[in-house]
Design a protein around this motif. Structure first.
Motif, PDB file in Angstrom:
ATOM      1  N   UNK A  71       0.831  -1.206   0.000  1.00 57.29           N
ATOM      2  CA  UNK A  71       0.000   0.000   0.000  1.00 57.29           C
ATOM      3  C   UNK A  71       0.865   1.255   0.000  1.00 57.29           C
ATOM      4  N   UNK A  72       2.030   1.184   0.636  1.00 60.60           N
ATOM      5  CA  UNK A  72       2.956   2.320   0.635  1.00 60.60           C
ATOM      6  C   UNK A  72       3.730   2.371  -0.677  1.00 60.60           C
ATOM      7  N   UNK A  73       4.262   1.232  -1.100  1.00 62.20           N
ATOM      8  CA  UNK A  73       5.079   1.196  -2.320  1.00 62.20           C
ATOM      9  C   UNK A  73       4.336   1.711  -3.541  1.00 62.20           C
ATOM     10  N   UNK A  74       3.069   1.334  -3.657  1.00 61.73           N
ATOM     11  CA  UNK A  74       2.325   1.598  -4.884  1.00 61.73           C
ATOM     12  C   UNK A  74       1.197   2.605  -4.699  1.00 61.73           C
ATOM     13  N   UNK A  75       1.367   3.512  -3.717  1.00 61.84           N
ATOM     14  CA  UNK A  75       0.341   4.531  -3.520  1.00 61.84           C
ATOM     15  C   UNK A  75       0.271   5.513  -4.683  1.00 61.84           C
ATOM     16  N   UNK A  76       1.307   5.509  -5.551  1.00 67.58           N
ATOM     17  CA  UNK A  76       1.276   6.380  -6.727  1.00 67.58           C
ATOM     18  C   UNK A  76       0.167   6.000  -7.711  1.00 67.58           C
ATOM     19  N   UNK A  77      -0.402   4.815  -7.554  1.00 69.44           N
ATOM     20  CA  UNK A  77      -1.507   4.421  -8.417  1.00 69.44           C
ATOM     21  C   UNK A  77      -2.738   5.300  -8.228  1.00 69.44           C
ATOM     22  N   UNK A  78      -2.804   6.018  -7.105  1.00 68.60           N
ATOM     23  CA  UNK A  78      -3.947   6.908  -6.878  1.00 68.60           C
ATOM     24  C   UNK A  78      -4.019   8.002  -7.933  1.00 68.60           C
ATOM     25  N   UNK A  79      -2.923   8.270  -8.640  1.00 75.12           N
ATOM     26  CA  UNK A  79      -2.952   9.301  -9.684  1.00 75.12           C
ATOM     27  C   UNK A  79      -3.802   8.888 -10.871  1.00 75.12           C
ATOM     28  N   UNK A  80      -4.037   7.581 -11.017  1.00 73.30           N
ATOM     29  CA  UNK A  80      -4.874   7.122 -12.123  1.00 73.30           C
ATOM     30  C   UNK A  80      -6.096   6.335 -11.647  1.00 73.30           C
ATOM     31  N   UNK A  81      -6.015   5.717 -10.458  1.00 68.91           N
ATOM     32  CA  UNK A  81      -7.138   4.900 -10.001  1.00 68.91           C
ATOM     33  C   UNK A  81      -7.022   4.634  -8.502  1.00 68.91           C
ATOM     34  N   UNK A  82      -7.962   5.187  -7.731  1.00 65.22           N
ATOM     35  CA  UNK A  82      -7.955   4.900  -6.299  1.00 65.22           C
ATOM     36  C   UNK A  82      -8.268   3.425  -6.043  1.00 65.22           C
ATOM     37  N   UNK A  83      -9.107   2.828  -6.912  1.00 64.71           N
ATOM     38  CA  UNK A  83      -9.441   1.415  -6.749  1.00 64.71           C
ATOM     39  C   UNK A  83      -8.207   0.546  -6.988  1.00 64.71           C
ATOM     40  N   UNK A  84      -7.433   0.872  -8.043  1.00 66.39           N
ATOM     41  CA  UNK A  84      -6.218   0.112  -8.318  1.00 66.39           C
ATOM     42  C   UNK A  84      -5.203   0.218  -7.202  1.00 66.39           C
ATOM     43  N   UNK A  85      -5.152   1.381  -6.542  1.00 66.61           N
ATOM     44  CA  UNK A  85      -4.194   1.583  -5.453  1.00 66.61           C
ATOM     45  C   UNK A  85      -4.535   0.760  -4.220  1.00 66.61           C
ATOM     46  N   UNK A  86      -5.747   0.215  -4.190  1.00 69.99           N
ATOM     47  CA  UNK A  86      -6.146  -0.673  -3.089  1.00 69.99           C
ATOM     48  C   UNK A  86      -6.098  -2.131  -3.526  1.00 69.99           C
TER      49      UNK A  86
END
Length: 564
Positions: A71-86
């Motif tokens: 969740x910390x490593x890939x929190x940058x996914x929130x820039x394109x998808x909050x669902x993907x970041x979870x």
């Protein structure tokens, strides 16, 4: 002396700490010394688990560590998808959970078998890293070994079993260190054999790294100059926020300005004139049409830009563009109705020939949505998360042939990679040939804005140069544009300065160009990884499972119920 029993909450806390420490190994933190201790809390929490459903407890502890870390490593996914970041981190945490279940049962530490058990645990861990990089097309970012992306001496051993081999070494060393610590607390004595093995492993890593660096430096090589051009087109998801004209004008302006500086006062080309000019993924907005026999066509917008830059002088232009399946008509080449589309690298030469490589490894929910025709709700999820209408998928390419490109009168074989293909080791190794080669990556991390995604991408990518012993040229729209030698170093062979495009503050989120030099080995060596690929790690992982299974059966016969 008896060791104190750990409470359930203490074990959970220890697992979470391991997750935090592992996350700190990668950009934007890159605290590489933590690599030697990051797994210790989790291994400690898993050690000595007992009672009913031990496997479930172990899975839970591993899952907690993995969820915290990912969740910390890939929190940058929130820039394109909050669902993907979870969803992605929770999916990746399953592999941590499988390791926890194994380490708590079949792979539990057994008295008198510290080295054997530590190796079994380490081999299974690296096998699970490989599995997550393969399953469902795979996501192979940030295996433990990537922690050494800036530790030049240690990273060289990645040419043996891949970067996963470094992961194996880290888990092995820490599992042994944990048992050494427990033995000291329990018996007040130092296990000399185990301590010597750990010291020997670390020493071998350093000496091997020093030898490999020295060996690569002595290789006969061909000098290659390349101009990397990065303009930083802003994006929202996959949508560019500039017009086609603005994009093309930016590449023309940056390229022509850089080339003009490489001419003498009399207009003649200097010794610094580049052999290649490289633009990033989907740099040109017009589509390309190309037949198998080499006939090609493209939009007028593309032709205008190619004509403008080609006037500056002779060089080979390598750029990214979308490619459409063509058909021949009475009007020439035209896009085939309902034809396929590809994400491609194009190579345009001074004699106006053009060849392409079509991306093989597509990004799920970025370039393709599997089974979208059978499950239309996947399309709706994409549109809800991206805020854009789904326009169809790219088709994966099929070729595994390198692209032959001239450097002066010599021919160099380019290993083509697009976007995150340079993080997929099992793919890049298939292009390795016994000839002068350089890995070429065109990418666009603009989807993720100024997040750590670009730095993590680069950290993972540089291991391809080490694993295959081939230099690498990377050109990004927004990301890390850089040159790497066959040891994964960005240091210029003559000046000693880093060959990474940055601004005055050291940020790679910038616009500009960079002239780089790489030495292309004339007779490149074939590393062990280039020969056997991932089969080394797969074999060790399967062997560890078999060994652990038979040891667990023996333990059951002796009355050990903690493995149930």
């Amino acid at each position: 002396m008896m060791l104190p029993r750990m409470s359930g909450w203490l074990r959970i806390g220890a697992a979470a700490v391991s997750g935090l420490l592992v996350a700190a190994l990668f950009p934007p933190y890159s605290i590489s010394p933590l690599a030697w201790v990051a797994m210790l809390p989790l291994l400690w929490a898993l050690r000595g688990l007992a009672g009913k459903r031990v496997w479930l407890k172990g899975f839970g502890l591993g899952f907690i560590a993995g969820a915290v870390s990912c969740l910390i490593q890939f929190n940058w996914l929130t820039t394109v998808s909050w669902l993907g970041a979870i969803v992605l981190p929770l999916y990746l945490a399953i592999y941590w959970g499988l390791f926890g279940a194994f380490a708590a049962t079949w792979g539990k530490m057994r008295p008198g078998k510290c080295l054997q058990t530590a190796f079994v645990q380490a081999a299974l861990w690296s096998g699970l890293e490989w599995l997550r990089g393969w399953m469902f097309t795979g996501f192979s970012w940030n295996p433990l070994g990537v922690a050494f992306h800036e530790v030049h001496l240690i990273s060289q051993a990645a040419d043996l079993l891949g970067v996963g081999g470094l992961s194996l070494m880290l888990v092995f060393v820490q599992a042994v260190l944990l048992e050494i610590g427990c033995a000291i607390v329990r018996t007040r004595s130092w296990p000399r054999t185990e301590g010597r093995v750990v010291a020997l492993v670390v020493a071998i890593l350093f000496f091997y790294g020093k030898w490999r660096i020295s060996h690569e430096a002595d290789q006969p090589s061909l000098p290659l100059k390349a101009l990397l051009v990065q303009v930083g087109v802003p994006q929202e998801g996959s949508q560019q926020l500039w017009t086609d004209l603005e994009v093309h004008q930016a590449y023309e302006d940056e390229t022509l300005a850089a080339l003009e500086k490489l001419k003498g006062t009399d207009g003649r080309l200097t010794k610094d004139w580049p052999d290649w000019v490289i633009w990033p993924e989907t740099a040109l907005t017009g589509r390309i049409l190309r037949t198998d026999d080499g006939e090609w066509a493209t939009s007028q917008t593309n032709l205008d830009t190619l004509e403008q830059v080609n006037r500056a002088g002779p060089f080979t232009l390598i750029f990214g563009a979308a490619e459409l399946e063509p058909e021949k008509t009475e009007h020439g080449l035209e896009p085939k109705i309902h034809g396929r589309a590809y994400n491609s690298i194009a190579v345009s030469t001074p004699d106006e020939s053009l060849t392409t490589y079509r991306k093989r490894h597509l990004v799920i929910f970025g370039e393709t949505i599997p089974f979208v025709d059978s499950f239309p709700f996947l399309k709706k999820i994409y549109e809800q998360q991206s805020g854009m209408e789904y326009g169809g998928s790219f088709t994966p390419g099929e070729s595994l042939e390198p692209l032959p490109i001239h450097v002066g009168k010599a021919l160099v074989s380019a290993i083509p990679t697009i976007c995150f293909e340079d993080s997929v080791a099992r793919l890049t190794r298939k292009f390795a040939r016994a000839e002068p080669q350089v890995i070429v990556n065109v990418t666009n991390d603009g989807w993720f804005k100024s997040s750590p995604a670009a730095a993590q991408h680069f950290a993972n990518a540089r291991f391809r140069a080490i694993e295959l012993r081939r230099p690498m040229l990377r050109c990004a729209n927004t990301g890390v544009s850089a040159a790497l030698d066959s040891t994964g170093s960005t240091i210029h062979p003559a000046t000693g300065k880093p060959q990474i495009l940055t601004d005055a503050k050291g940020s790679h989120f910038t616009r500009g160009s960079l002239l780089v030099d790489v030495k292309v080995p004339l007779q490149p060596s074939f590393s062990l990884y280039a020969v056997i690929g991932d089969w080394g790690l797969i074999g060790l992982a399967l062997g560890s499972l078999a060994l652990a299974f038979f040891e667990s059966r023996k333990a059951r016969k002796q009355g050990d119920t903690s493995i149930e």
